[in-house]
Structures are given as structure tokens and as C-alpha cells.
Design a protein around this motif. Structure first.
Motif, PDB file in Angstrom:
ATOM      1  N   TYR A   1       0.860  -1.180   0.000  1.00  0.00           N
ATOM      2  CA  TYR A   1       0.000   0.000   0.000  1.00  0.00           C
ATOM      3  C   TYR A   1       0.890   1.220   0.000  1.00  0.00           C
ATOM      4  O   TYR A   1       1.636   1.466   0.943  1.00  0.00           O
ATOM      5  CB  TYR A   1      -0.951   0.016   1.195  1.00  0.00           C
ATOM      6  N   GLU A   2       0.836   1.971  -1.084  1.00  0.00           N
ATOM      7  CA  GLU A   2       1.613   3.194  -1.222  1.00  0.00           C
ATOM      8  C   GLU A   2       0.642   4.346  -1.472  1.00  0.00           C
ATOM      9  O   GLU A   2       0.275   4.624  -2.622  1.00  0.00           O
ATOM     10  CB  GLU A   2       2.613   3.064  -2.375  1.00  0.00           C
ATOM     11  N   PRO A   3       0.207   5.010  -0.386  1.00  0.00           N
ATOM     12  CA  PRO A   3      -0.788   6.086  -0.541  1.00  0.00           C
ATOM     13  C   PRO A   3      -0.364   7.174  -1.520  1.00  0.00           C
ATOM     14  O   PRO A   3      -1.203   7.699  -2.265  1.00  0.00           O
ATOM     15  CB  PRO A   3      -0.926   6.631   0.888  1.00  0.00           C
ATOM     16  N   ASP A   4       0.929   7.497  -1.526  1.00  0.00           N
ATOM     17  CA  ASP A   4       1.384   8.557  -2.428  1.00  0.00           C
ATOM     18  C   ASP A   4       1.263   8.147  -3.893  1.00  0.00           C
ATOM     19  O   ASP A   4       1.121   8.992  -4.776  1.00  0.00           O
ATOM     20  CB  ASP A   4       2.831   8.927  -2.122  1.00  0.00           C
ATOM     21  N   GLU A   5       1.344   6.838  -4.140  1.00  0.00           N
ATOM     22  CA  GLU A   5       1.250   6.328  -5.501  1.00  0.00           C
ATOM     23  C   GLU A   5      -0.160   5.880  -5.859  1.00  0.00           C
ATOM     24  O   GLU A   5      -0.419   5.433  -6.980  1.00  0.00           O
ATOM     25  CB  GLU A   5       2.220   5.152  -5.686  1.00  0.00           C
ATOM     26  N   LEU A   6      -1.065   5.946  -4.885  1.00  0.00           N
ATOM     27  CA  LEU A   6      -2.477   5.584  -5.090  1.00  0.00           C
ATOM     28  C   LEU A   6      -2.625   4.126  -5.523  1.00  0.00           C
ATOM     29  O   LEU A   6      -3.471   3.781  -6.366  1.00  0.00           O
ATOM     30  CB  LEU A   6      -3.130   6.504  -6.129  1.00  0.00           C
ATOM     31  N   VAL A   7      -1.841   3.253  -4.930  1.00  0.00           N
ATOM     32  CA  VAL A   7      -1.836   1.843  -5.312  1.00  0.00           C
ATOM     33  C   VAL A   7      -1.956   0.973  -4.069  1.00  0.00           C
ATOM     34  O   VAL A   7      -1.296   1.220  -3.050  1.00  0.00           O
ATOM     35  CB  VAL A   7      -0.540   1.476  -6.071  1.00  0.00           C
ATOM     36  N   LEU A   8      -2.802  -0.065  -4.162  1.00  0.00           N
ATOM     37  CA  LEU A   8      -2.951  -1.030  -3.079  1.00  0.00           C
ATOM     38  C   LEU A   8      -3.005  -2.435  -3.661  1.00  0.00           C
ATOM     39  O   LEU A   8      -3.736  -2.680  -4.625  1.00  0.00           O
ATOM     40  CB  LEU A   8      -4.224  -0.748  -2.272  1.00  0.00           C
ATOM     41  N   SER A   9      -2.224  -3.345  -3.078  1.00  0.00           N
ATOM     42  CA  SER A   9      -2.267  -4.761  -3.443  1.00  0.00           C
ATOM     43  C   SER A   9      -2.609  -5.570  -2.197  1.00  0.00           C
ATOM     44  O   SER A   9      -2.105  -5.289  -1.107  1.00  0.00           O
ATOM     45  CB  SER A   9      -0.920  -5.243  -4.002  1.00  0.00           C
ATOM     46  N   ALA A  10      -3.450  -6.581  -2.363  1.00  0.00           N
ATOM     47  CA  ALA A  10      -3.815  -7.425  -1.226  1.00  0.00           C
ATOM     48  C   ALA A  10      -4.181  -8.812  -1.721  1.00  0.00           C
ATOM     49  O   ALA A  10      -4.519  -9.011  -2.893  1.00  0.00           O
ATOM     50  CB  ALA A  10      -4.983  -6.819  -0.446  1.00  0.00           C
ATOM     51  N   ARG A  11      -4.106  -9.772  -0.801  1.00  0.00           N
ATOM     52  CA  ARG A  11      -4.506 -11.136  -1.130  1.00  0.00           C
ATOM     53  C   ARG A  11      -6.021 -11.217  -1.250  1.00  0.00           C
ATOM     54  O   ARG A  11      -6.750 -10.427  -0.648  1.00  0.00           O
ATOM     55  CB  ARG A  11      -3.980 -12.097  -0.070  1.00  0.00           C
ATOM     56  N   ALA A  12      -6.481 -12.197  -1.999  1.00  0.00           N
ATOM     57  CA  ALA A  12      -7.885 -12.254  -2.395  1.00  0.00           C
ATOM     58  C   ALA A  12      -8.839 -12.407  -1.221  1.00  0.00           C
ATOM     59  O   ALA A  12      -9.982 -11.946  -1.284  1.00  0.00           O
ATOM     60  CB  ALA A  12      -8.100 -13.392  -3.388  1.00  0.00           C
ATOM     61  N   GLY A  13      -8.402 -13.051  -0.143  1.00  0.00           N
ATOM     62  CA  GLY A  13      -9.286 -13.269   0.992  1.00  0.00           C
ATOM     63  C   GLY A  13      -9.374 -12.106   1.956  1.00  0.00           C
ATOM     64  O   GLY A  13     -10.061 -12.201   2.984  1.00  0.00           O
TER      65      GLY A  13
END
Length: 403
Positions: free
Chosen positions: A58-70
Motif C-alpha cells: 500500500y503506497e498512498p502517495d502512488e495511489l496503489v494497493l495490493s492485497a490477497r484475495a481473501g
């Protein structure tokens, strides 16, 4: 019945490879909040992704979030809200409508069902915000598509292809979304007492203006009393959401009030009330009545929607309200789902599609839950299923019988 709960990506791959080797069809779920949506499955085994959760980037400055499906969506929405951000496509929560607790949906389920909300006209849906995905196909193979920046796609965008596939093509293991800043402030203008046709015209005027309306909905009188604890006083209410920087919101709201002055009395709701109201519209709270009375989700030409509802009411008991400027109609039937009548009227009034969102399992097994596809598109869907899941082990028959 066997439930497999993987805790690593390798275990997900192994679970699919086992199912493939045994030719054992499996149901794929997160926490089961949308389990009763779609055709009922006849499987003895379940792969539940609730054990494979957590934010990986999660990089708020880059406006990007990755997470596992569950990962639960409730956790992700809280996380990004703490940084003044949100999933701008406003994913709905099907739980209350389907008799489940709120806040049980997962990130994987969000992508698989291509969720969105009242801001759809402005912000799109999940498929418009997904950047990348890691997927285990029905062949038991792991692949990835996209990445963690917006402009990185060449060829087919399989990340978007997984949206609205309902777990029938593959199991998403990790998903990357773009997130955006939460609007600084918002207000909702409420026009009281309009009939459905008058509301359709008022919403069209507002959406076509320079007011930059973020969402438009109409709640007839018998529905308006079921939101925000009855604060709309049971009067038919046409809703226009305006959001952004405070001075701009005030200026645009004033302009819209003047533009719509002849339509009727126009009130303005404060920010917190406005946000709660749109969450309840998003989650179809007026029809979240702990019953199995059939509920349809109809997408069609906005200015034709009220005609469909009026025609339906000539032969059936039906409650309805309108989102997306009337382009999305929620219908609750008192008894028979009236599938043939609903779909025939959609064709009569310009085309569209209808999904039977809620009904007893016996009804969902007997009817096409999703809009039947034209023959060429149905053939293409079958070929796509054959490429990703040739043995038909993932959520078989969830969307179409035999596929």
C-alpha cells in the motif's frame, strides 16, 4: 463436503491441481457473502480463500494497493480511509440483501463480481480500477496480468477479463487496485414529490448540466421511507449527489437548485447524512428485508426505466427504485419473479439486461439467473471457459447451466 482453506498461494495451486486430477468440481468462495447469488452449485468440495488474506503493498502517495484475495473489504476500506482515500467505484455490499451480515465481502469477490455503486456513471466499476492480478487457472497454472502502475498493458488485459467471471475462469490470489482521494465534502440535493417520469427528466437535466453530479437516484414514496431511519418522511425523493472541494460544491449545488427550481422543493442534506444515504442506496437497504422475495437488478436506457416499471405494475405487485440516473433499476417482486415479463419488457423498452439477484435456490436453479447471451457471445464465453478451465472444475454452472 470438504472445505479446503489455503493459507499460501502454493496451497491454492495445489488445491486446484488436486481437483483437476480427481475431476472434482469445486465451489470457490471468500467468506460466502455472495454464495446465494447466481445459480446454485452442485459440488461436494469448496475452496475458501478466507485464510489467504492481508495487504501486500500500500503506497498512498502512488495511489496503489495490493492485497490477497481473501482480505475483507471492510478492512481495506478502513485502511484507505485513514489515508483520506477510497475505492472510488464505491463497491456495494450484497450481504444485507442476501440475509448475510454486512462487511463480509472479500477483495477477490469484489473483482469476480465486478462490484460498483451509485458513482458508476462517474467512476466506473471494479474492472476500471484493477491494475494487476495473480490467478490460478482451472488448469492448475499460476499466471499474472498487469502490474502496479496504470499504463503497463499490452495485448489482452486479463486483469479486466477476470472481472464479472464469478470464479468460473480462475481463482484470483492477489489483486492490485488504484485508489483515489476521498472527496473533501459532499451534499445531496433532494427534490420532493416527483413521479417516476418527472424524476427521470429532472435527473437527465442535472446530469447534463455543468453541475458535475456524482450520482443520481430516485426513490418512490413507498421506498423513500426505508432509508436513513425514515428521515425522508416517506415522500418520493429524487437524489443528486454533489462532491468535491467545499467552495465548488456550494457553487454547483446553488446552480442546480436554480436549474431545478421548477421541478419542486429542493432540500440539501449535510455530509454525514448524505454519505449514509448513498451507502444505503448502494447496498439496496430498502429491499434488505430478511426474506427471499425475488429481487432483480436491471440495467437499461435511463429514460425508459420508469416505463418498464409502470408496465410491470399492470400485471404484478412490484416495488422499485432507480439508481444511475435511472439506468439501474432494483425490482422486488411479491411472489413469482416474473422472469419472462421482465425480460420481454426490457426488449420492448430499448434493451438491456436483468440479473435475478435474490430468490429461493429452487427458483434460481430453474431460471436463467443472468441475462441469456446472444448465440455468438455465448459461443465466445464457452471458448474462453475452455481455455482457462477446460475440465469445468471451477464454479461449474454458476452463471450458465452446463458451463
Amino acid at each position: 463436503m470438504t472445505t479446503i482453506t489455503p493459507t499460501t498461494e502454493n496451497e491454492i495451486v495445489e488445491a486446484v491441481q488436486w481437483a483437476l486430477a480427481e475431476q472434482a468440481p469445486v465451489e470457490v468462495i471468500g467468506y460466502g457473502s455472495k454464495r446465494d447469488l447466481g445459480r446454485p452449485l452442485q459440488t461436494e468440495h469448496t475452496i475458501a480463500l478466507s485464510g489467504y488474506a492481508g495487504v501486500t503493498l500500500y503506497e498512498p502517495d502512488e495511489l496503489v494497493l495490493s492485497a490477497r484475495a481473501g482480505t475483507p473489504m471492510a478492512e481495506l476500506e478502513t485502511l484507505v480511509a485513514e489515508n483520506g482515500q477510497a475505492f472510488q467505484f464505491e463497491p456495494m455490499d450484497y450481504g444485507p440483501l442476501l440475509g448475510q451480515p454486512a462487511g463480509q465481502g472479500s477483495l477477490g469477490g469484489l473483482l469476480a463480481t465486478n462490484l460498483c455503486g451509485p458513482r458508476r456513471l462517474k467512476a466506473g466499476s471494479a474492472r476500471d480500477h484493477v491494475l494487476g492480478v495473480r490467478v490460478v487457472s482451472g488448469r492448475g497454472e499460476l499466471f499474472k496480468s498487469g502490474g502496479r502502475v496504470v499504463k503497463n498493458v499490452t495485448g489482452y488485459d486479463l486483469s479486466k477479463g477476470m472481472a464479472n467471471s464469478w470464479g468460473t475462469l480462475g481463482i484470483a490470489t492477489e489483486i492490485t487496485f488504484k485508489v483515489l482521494p476521498t472527496p473533501e465534502t459532499e451534499t445531496t440535493l433532494v427534490i420532493r414529490g416527483l413521479a417516476d417520469d418527472e424524476a427521470a427528466r429532472a435527473m437527465a437535466i442535472a446530469m447534463g448540466s455543468s453541475g458535475e453530479v456524482a450520482a443520481a437516484a430516485h426513490l418512490p414514496g413507498n421506498v423513500a421511507g426505508r432509508v436513513i431511519d425514515g428521515a425522508l418522511n416517506g415522500a418520493a425523493s429524487t437524489l443528486l449527489r454533489v462532491e468535491g472541494f467545499a467552495p465548488s460544491v456550494a457553487d454547483r449545488a446553488g446552480m442546480l437548485k436554480g436549474l431545478l427550481a421548477t421541478a419542486g422543493e429542493v432540500d440539501a442534506l449535510p455530509q454525514e447524512t448524505s454519505r449514509r444515504l448513498w451507502r444505503e442506496v448502494r447496498d439496496v437497504i430498502p429491499f434488505a428485508d430478511a426474506t427471499e422475495r425475488p429481487v432483480w437488478r436491471v440495467s437499461m436506457v435511463p429514460m425508459q426505466a420508469y416505463k418498464l416499471v409502470a408496465s410491470l405494475r399492470m400485471g404484478a405487485a412490484v416495488d422499485a427504485f432507480y439508481d444511475w440516473q435511472g439506468g439501474l433499476v432494483w425490482l422486488r417482486m411479491e411472489g413469482d419473479p416474473e422472469a419472462e415479463a421482465v425480460r420481454a419488457l426490457i426488449r420492448t423498452y430499448g434493451g438491456g439486461h436483468a440479473t435475478l439477484v435474490r430468490a429461493p435456490a429452487s427458483v434460481r436453479a430453474a431460471l436463467p439467473v443472468f441475462e441469456p447471451q446472444p448465440a455468438p457471445l455465448a459461443a465466445l464465453s464457452k471458448r474462453l471457459k475452455q481455455q482457462f478451465d477446460p475440465s469445468g472444475i471451477l464454479n461449474p454452472g454458476r452463471m450458465v447451466a452446463g458451463v
